[in-house]
Design a protein around this motif. Sequence first.
Motif, PDB file in Angstrom:
ATOM      1  N   LEU A 110     105.111 -21.564 -29.781  1.00  0.00           N
ATOM      2  CA  LEU A 110     104.934 -21.717 -28.366  1.00  0.00           C
ATOM      3  C   LEU A 110     104.707 -20.475 -27.637  1.00  0.00           C
ATOM      4  O   LEU A 110     103.953 -20.506 -26.467  1.00  0.00           O
ATOM      5  N   VAL A 111     105.531 -19.289 -28.059  1.00  0.00           N
ATOM      6  CA  VAL A 111     105.017 -18.157 -27.429  1.00  0.00           C
ATOM      7  C   VAL A 111     103.443 -17.713 -27.425  1.00  0.00           C
ATOM      8  O   VAL A 111     103.029 -17.201 -26.638  1.00  0.00           O
ATOM      9  N   TYR A 112     103.304 -17.636 -28.849  1.00  0.00           N
ATOM     10  CA  TYR A 112     101.721 -17.558 -29.244  1.00  0.00           C
ATOM     11  C   TYR A 112     100.732 -18.313 -28.684  1.00  0.00           C
ATOM     12  O   TYR A 112      99.594 -18.090 -28.544  1.00  0.00           O
ATOM     13  N   LEU A 113     101.221 -19.579 -28.075  1.00  0.00           N
ATOM     14  CA  LEU A 113     100.094 -20.607 -27.586  1.00  0.00           C
ATOM     15  C   LEU A 113     100.312 -20.593 -25.972  1.00  0.00           C
ATOM     16  O   LEU A 113      99.965 -21.509 -25.480  1.00  0.00           O
ATOM     17  N   ASP A 114     100.940 -19.420 -25.555  1.00  0.00           N
ATOM     18  CA  ASP A 114     101.406 -19.241 -24.193  1.00  0.00           C
ATOM     19  C   ASP A 114     101.998 -20.432 -23.403  1.00  0.00           C
ATOM     20  O   ASP A 114     101.608 -20.769 -22.401  1.00  0.00           O
ATOM     21  N   GLY A 115     102.945 -21.199 -24.228  1.00  0.00           N
ATOM     22  CA  GLY A 115     103.860 -22.028 -23.722  1.00  0.00           C
ATOM     23  C   GLY A 115     103.214 -23.592 -23.780  1.00  0.00           C
ATOM     24  O   GLY A 115     103.693 -24.604 -23.419  1.00  0.00           O
ATOM     25  N   TRP A 116     101.950 -23.603 -24.174  1.00  0.00           N
ATOM     26  CA  TRP A 116     101.322 -24.768 -24.379  1.00  0.00           C
ATOM     27  C   TRP A 116     101.654 -25.634 -25.396  1.00  0.00           C
ATOM     28  O   TRP A 116     102.038 -25.415 -26.568  1.00  0.00           O
ATOM     29  N   ASN A 117     102.423 -26.874 -24.915  1.00  0.00           N
ATOM     30  CA  ASN A 117     103.002 -27.752 -26.082  1.00  0.00           C
ATOM     31  C   ASN A 117     102.459 -29.171 -25.766  1.00  0.00           C
ATOM     32  O   ASN A 117     102.707 -29.870 -24.814  1.00  0.00           O
ATOM     33  N   ASN A 118     101.820 -29.866 -26.761  1.00  0.00           N
ATOM     34  CA  ASN A 118     101.763 -31.313 -26.812  1.00  0.00           C
ATOM     35  C   ASN A 118     102.330 -31.974 -27.742  1.00  0.00           C
ATOM     36  O   ASN A 118     102.115 -33.113 -28.114  1.00  0.00           O
ATOM     37  N   VAL A 119     103.313 -31.391 -28.385  1.00  0.00           N
ATOM     38  CA  VAL A 119     104.053 -31.737 -29.361  1.00  0.00           C
ATOM     39  C   VAL A 119     105.825 -31.873 -28.568  1.00  0.00           C
ATOM     40  O   VAL A 119     106.275 -31.102 -28.023  1.00  0.00           O
ATOM     41  N   TYR A 161     110.950 -12.679 -31.284  1.00  0.00           N
ATOM     42  CA  TYR A 161     110.418 -13.888 -31.695  1.00  0.00           C
ATOM     43  C   TYR A 161     109.778 -13.376 -33.326  1.00  0.00           C
ATOM     44  O   TYR A 161     109.435 -12.259 -33.492  1.00  0.00           O
ATOM     45  N   SER A 162     109.801 -14.142 -34.260  1.00  0.00           N
ATOM     46  CA  SER A 162     109.059 -13.705 -35.628  1.00  0.00           C
ATOM     47  C   SER A 162     107.600 -13.392 -34.966  1.00  0.00           C
ATOM     48  O   SER A 162     107.173 -14.160 -34.022  1.00  0.00           O
ATOM     49  N   SER A 163     106.849 -12.587 -36.164  1.00  0.00           N
ATOM     50  CA  SER A 163     105.558 -12.291 -35.690  1.00  0.00           C
ATOM     51  C   SER A 163     104.590 -13.444 -35.833  1.00  0.00           C
ATOM     52  O   SER A 163     105.045 -14.518 -36.425  1.00  0.00           O
ATOM     53  N   LEU A 164     103.240 -13.349 -35.294  1.00  0.00           N
ATOM     54  CA  LEU A 164     102.527 -14.296 -35.513  1.00  0.00           C
ATOM     55  C   LEU A 164     102.059 -14.770 -36.972  1.00  0.00           C
ATOM     56  O   LEU A 164     102.243 -16.094 -37.093  1.00  0.00           O
TER      57      LEU A 164
END
Length: 203
Positions: A110-119, A161-164
């Motif tokens: 979620l961090v690497y998706l800029d907080g975007w979550n559809n799950v 956070y763990s790396s990408l």
Amino acid sequence: MKGNELVWRTVADAALRGERRWSSVGQLADESGVPLRTGYLAIERLLEIGAMEPRNPGVATTNPEKVLTLLAAWRNLRKDTIARTTLEAAQSLMDSSQRPYAIGGADAALVYLDGWNNVADVGMRYVYMPANTITEPLPSGDEVSILAMDKRATRNWTNGYSSLAQTYADLFAQAGWQAEEFRRMLWSRHFATPDWDQKETRS
């Protein structure tokens, strides 16, 4: 994690940042925290599949997706699991000591998706900690997996956070639709279009 995985993770994370050139295998091995021989053995496979190419001097990453796929295919979460516990116990570990830690799995995605979550549900949660810092017994649970944190991760994962690349590989290694959805979103973010711009910014 095995030495070859540490090298592949280093290559993948650097490439995802746009850094594809390594002046020598020694530089790559040092950055990965592995012996030089392990560095050569790890990139041998990358050269075979066309994920890296030799340069004069050094080597360059030519296909980051292949590097990441290889890392993901080798990932074995079970071998690096220290304990499975409750969310409350994991939170207490993070709050009550000075030990380094990094949050992984879908929370990191979620961090690497800029907080975007559809799950709606992130599923199993993952937290990395150095194995030698877990000295107290933990209650059994099925909410959080505590994973062993290697020395390079302890040094480099400074955002908590763990790396990408590690996050992607861990999601790939998980069962369940939640992990797969997050993995696919990360893939779409970075590999939905062909990677023809082979930047080599690292010297």
